[in-house]
Design an enzyme around this catalytic site. Structure first.
Site, short mmCIF file in Angstrom:
data_model
loop_
_atom_site.label_atom_id
_atom_site.label_comp_id
_atom_site.label_asym_id
_atom_site.label_seq_id
_atom_site.Cartn_x
_atom_site.Cartn_y
_atom_site.Cartn_z
N HIS A 25 46.26 39.88 30.38
CA HIS A 25 46.93 39.26 31.54
C HIS A 25 48.21 38.55 31.13
O HIS A 25 48.48 37.44 31.60
CB HIS A 25 45.97 38.27 32.22
N ASP A 60 37.82 34.11 46.74
CA ASP A 60 38.79 35.08 47.27
C ASP A 60 38.10 36.19 48.05
O ASP A 60 38.75 37.02 48.66
CB ASP A 60 39.66 35.68 46.15
N TYR A 110 33.32 33.19 43.83
CA TYR A 110 34.67 33.73 43.99
C TYR A 110 35.14 33.54 45.43
O TYR A 110 34.75 34.28 46.34
CB TYR A 110 34.71 35.20 43.53
N ASP A 170 49.67 34.06 34.01
CA ASP A 170 49.01 35.37 34.23
C ASP A 170 50.12 36.38 34.41
O ASP A 170 51.31 36.01 34.50
CB ASP A 170 48.09 35.33 35.47
N ASP A 189 39.99 37.00 29.47
CA ASP A 189 39.40 38.03 30.32
C ASP A 189 40.24 39.31 30.34
O ASP A 189 41.46 39.27 30.24
CB ASP A 189 39.22 37.52 31.75
N GLU A 190 39.53 40.41 30.51
CA GLU A 190 40.11 41.69 30.91
C GLU A 190 41.26 42.17 30.04
O GLU A 190 42.20 42.78 30.56
CB GLU A 190 40.55 41.62 32.38
C1 ACM Z 1 38.54 36.83 36.19
O1 ACM Z 1 38.18 36.82 37.37
N1 ACM Z 1 39.28 37.84 35.73
C2 ACM Z 1 38.17 35.79 35.27
#
Ligand code: ACM
Ligand code: ZN
Length: 746
Positions: free
Chosen positions: A264, A413, A411, A187, A319-320
């Site tokens: 990422h 976190d 999640y 990442d 992602d993103e």
């Molecule tokens: C993610 O939480 N960006 C997969």
């Protein structure tokens, strides 16, 4: 610092006062279990009698040696004091299913595969542990998982852990019959896997001149050379990985490696700038899809990854991606023209298709975050749904397989209890009970669609987990709840049963050297609003068992001498509730202070001039006057969310009504762009057309404030009106949310 110490003390007190065990404390709860008469005494070693062979036998024996169960293998039959592990190709249950029978003569596990035998062993181990490995209660268990994919994801990029840490988490996964470890190895904050062909990934892109991600993020976000004295970080050599893979195999866990693309990827592009659109370090976060060099690089990396990892699924991220660089890059633009791609979503999709073909050519399949749906999903791809369930629903309806990891349930976190009592987290709010409540199969699904839901996974993103202790603190016990979500059929799930079992499990985890969150002593106030009787029933509870909850309703601080909570409290009009958990006569948590109203606007008509967000709809506009108050997190279904929009609500009280108190609660959580309204203006009217100002309520909470903050906007006075208007504009900031839970009118 203080928080750590108090957590530790709580843990000690838990150890001393663990609730009395009953005999059915297995986690995850088995599908069928009956307790028989008698027990198996674990005096001398059990004789292992099995038709397992070769590596499977070796692995099972090696694994048993790591446990407290004393077993020996002579290859002979045994009529008593045995541990039989029998592979039966005709076995009635699925691949991971097992039966376990324990009586005074021995324990017998039957399964179709060694996976099933391993899970039978886990149940046996938990039963033995309950009696300190002195005996096992007689039982018959018939058990198999609801889902085939039961995973934990670990972000190694934002903070790097260690071989030992990973192994320790694999031990826990095995204990809870979880079978996938999704290893987020790359990442933007660091590359963590040795790739022989590209040494700069690990002698440069794996190192940062800062101890923590947050320091690095707030500073320059640069990498440094491995031999820089300031270098912090690290990576796994391929030898390390082989060692971890063997460890995982022995625990029947598949490690799914993730290589992020196309987004990422700042760290790769710093090491190999020619793979970016800008041809320069620190300019892009996405790979350039126009350049063939990108594909050569990724195929080289994936070749080494596939050679190393036996996993059928290779996670390719997805992602993103920012995608903006692609719009002006000549290489990306040329690619789009040549391939007839209409937009940058299709350019991303082009890349994922090509990577899928490559991975398929090696006999493997790709799995990716739900953004891989954008621009068209690759034909054999499996989708990991994280931005809610929508991606997973779309994918399954198109016949693709899905792993559910929606942020609102998976999640780890997010904060797990009152943020003001917790070490800094990324934001969000996800309690143990919320995790436990998750059902990975959407209610609208047909049986065929449901079959495409492979399972569920907890995601651990480590921006705000600088230490290993803190990482475990965020993983446990919520992962334990998730293990039951993944394993136990809905009809066998029960929060109260789980709450008891997890309370027993915490001291065991601590004894094994883990650092779990020791369950919340925050007072929760589940409510039931009775619109006929015009009253609210309020219960008081906390996650941690064995607490005495004392409360007051006269505004005074609760002490041990205040009333002890037994049954739900009834609110007819207004209750000023204060409550606190006590253990052995001493406060064991913070004071809850909450005003609860069966108020004059409950059930009345609300009209919104501007719409709420469909992402946080609570139960629509009427949720502002339904009597139900929101909790600590905006995702609990009680907070109504407004995105990039002012709140403008008019309540029709039906007739001219005396008013003495009007309030609404807002929240601010900077990370997810949740803001208090700039102010709250209250107006009243008799005709619903001409409004006069009653109050304009401001606050002085800065949008820079990092802590999650709640603020009550309150008017008190004397007035009379039929209509009440609340106007709460969004702050002058680049977009964001307002959440309100209720508008209280007394
Ligand atoms: C993610 O939480 N960006 C997969
Ligand atoms: Zn490009």
């Amino acid at each position: 610092m203080n928080r750590r110490i108090s957590t530790f003390l709580f843990a000690l007190s838990l150890l001393a006062c663990a609730p009395v065990a009953n005999s059915q404390n297995i986690i995850p709860a088995p599908q069928h279990m009956t307790v028989g008469k008698g027990q198996l005494v674990l005096g001398s070693k059990l004789n292992l009698v099995t038709n397992l062979e070769g590596k499977e036998l070796e692995n099972m024996q090696e694994y048993i040696k790591t446990t407290q169960l004393k077993v020996e293998y002579t290859g002979k039959k045994s009529m008593r004091n045995y541990l039989k592990m029998t592979l039966d190709p005709e076995f009635k249950l699925g691949n991971e299913g097992y039966t376990l029978k324990v009586n005074s003569k021995g324990a017998e596990i039957v399964a179709k595969t060694s996976d099933g035998l391993f899970y039978g062993l886990q149940s046996l181990l938990q039963l033995a542990e309950e009696r300190n490995f002195k005996s096992v209660i007689a039982v018959e268990i018939e058990d198999e998982p609801r889902f085939e994919y039961r995973g934990l994801h670990l972000d190694e990029s934002r903070h790097f852990s260690s071989k030992e840490f990973v192994k320790k988490q694999l031990d826990a996964l095995a204990r809870y019959k979880m079978n996938r470890f999704h290893w987020h190895l790359t990442d933007g904050a660091g590359w963590r896997l040795e790739i022989k062909k590209y040494p700069r990934l690990t002698n440069f892109a794996a190192w940062r001149p800062y101890e923590t991600w947050k320091e690095w993020w707030k500073a320059d976000r640069l990498y440094c050379n491995q031999d820089d004295p300031a270098a912090r970080g690290g990576f796994y050599t391929q030898e390390d990985v082989k060692e971890i893979l063997e460890y995982a195999e022995m625990r029947h866990i598949t490690i799914v490696p993730e290589i992020e693309m196309p987004g990422h990827s700042e760290e790769v592009l710093a090491a190999y700038p020619m793979l970016s659109c800008a041809n320069d370090m620190y300019k892009n976060s996405d790979f350039c899809i126009g350049k063939e060099a990108t594909f050569a690089f990724l195929e080289d990396v994936l070749t080494e990854v596939i050679d190393l990892f036996p996993s059928h699924y290779i996670h390719i991220g997805g992602d993103e991606a920012v995608k903006s660089g692609w719009k002006t890059c000549p290489d990306c633009q040329r690619r789009m023209k040549e391939e007839g791609l209409e937009n940058v979503d299709e350019l991303q999709s082009y890349m994922i298709h090509r990577i899928e073909e490559f991975v398929n050519s090696k006999g493997r399949d790709i799995i990716g975050w739900d953004e891989i749906l954008e621009g068209g999903l690759a034909p054999n791809a499996t989708v990991m749904s994280w931005r809610g369930e929508e991606g997973g629903i779309t994918a399954a309806k198109a016949g693709h397989r899905v792993v559910m990891t929606p942020g609102g349930f998976c999640y780890l976190d997010n904060y797990q209890t009152d943020p003001s009592t917790q070490p800094e987290a990324i934001g969000g709010y996800l309690t143990l009970e919320k995790v436990y409540s998750y059902n990975p199969v959407p209610a609208s699904f047909t049986e065929e669609q449901a079959d495409l839901i492979l399972g569920v996974q907890g995601n651990v993103w480590r921006e705000y987990m600088p230490t290993l202790e803190h990482t475990e603190y965020m993983i446990y016990p919520r992962l334990i709840a998730l293990s039951e979500v993944g394993w136990t059929n809905l009809e066998n799930k029960d929060w109260e049963s789980f709450r008891k079992r997890v309370n027993l499990e915490i001291p065991r985890l601590i004894e094994k050297g883990y650092n779990p969150f020791t369950l919340s002593t925050m007072i929760d106030t589940p409510m039931r609003v009775d619109y006929d009787k015009k009253e609210i029933k309020v219960a008081l509870q906390c996650e941690r068992l064995g607490m005495d909850i004392h409360y007051t309703t006269d505004g005074s601080e609760p002490t041990v001498n205040s009333p002890l909570y037994k049954d739900s409290l009834t609110v007819k009009e207004t209750m000023h509730l204060k409550a606190r958990a006590f253990k052995d006569g001493k406060p064991a948590g913070d004071i809850l202070s909450k005003r609860i109203d069966y108020h004059k606007a409950i059930g009345k008509k609300v009209t919104l001039a501007k719409p709420y967000s469909k992402n946080y709809p609570a139960s629509g506009e009427k949720s502002l006057v339904d009597g139900y108050r929101g909790g600590k997190g905006y995702g609990d279904g009680l907070w109504l969310g407004f995105l990039n929009n002012d709140v403008d609500a008019v309540i029709d009280l039906g007739e001219k009504t005396d008013l003495s108190y009007i309030s609404t609660l807002g929240m601010q959580a900077k990370g997810p762009y949740v803001w208090l309204p700039k102010y709250v203006q209250i107006q009243i009217s008799d005709d619903g057309k001409n409004f006069t100002d009653l109050a304009r309520l401001t606050h002085d909470i800065s949008t820079e404030r990092e802590e999650v903050t709640f603020h009550d906007f309150i008017w008190e006075g004397k007035a009379s009106a039929r209509y009440v208007r609340i106007y709460a504009p969004i702050v002058d900031i680049d977009g964001g949310w307002i959440f309100l839970d209720e508008i209280i009118v007394q």
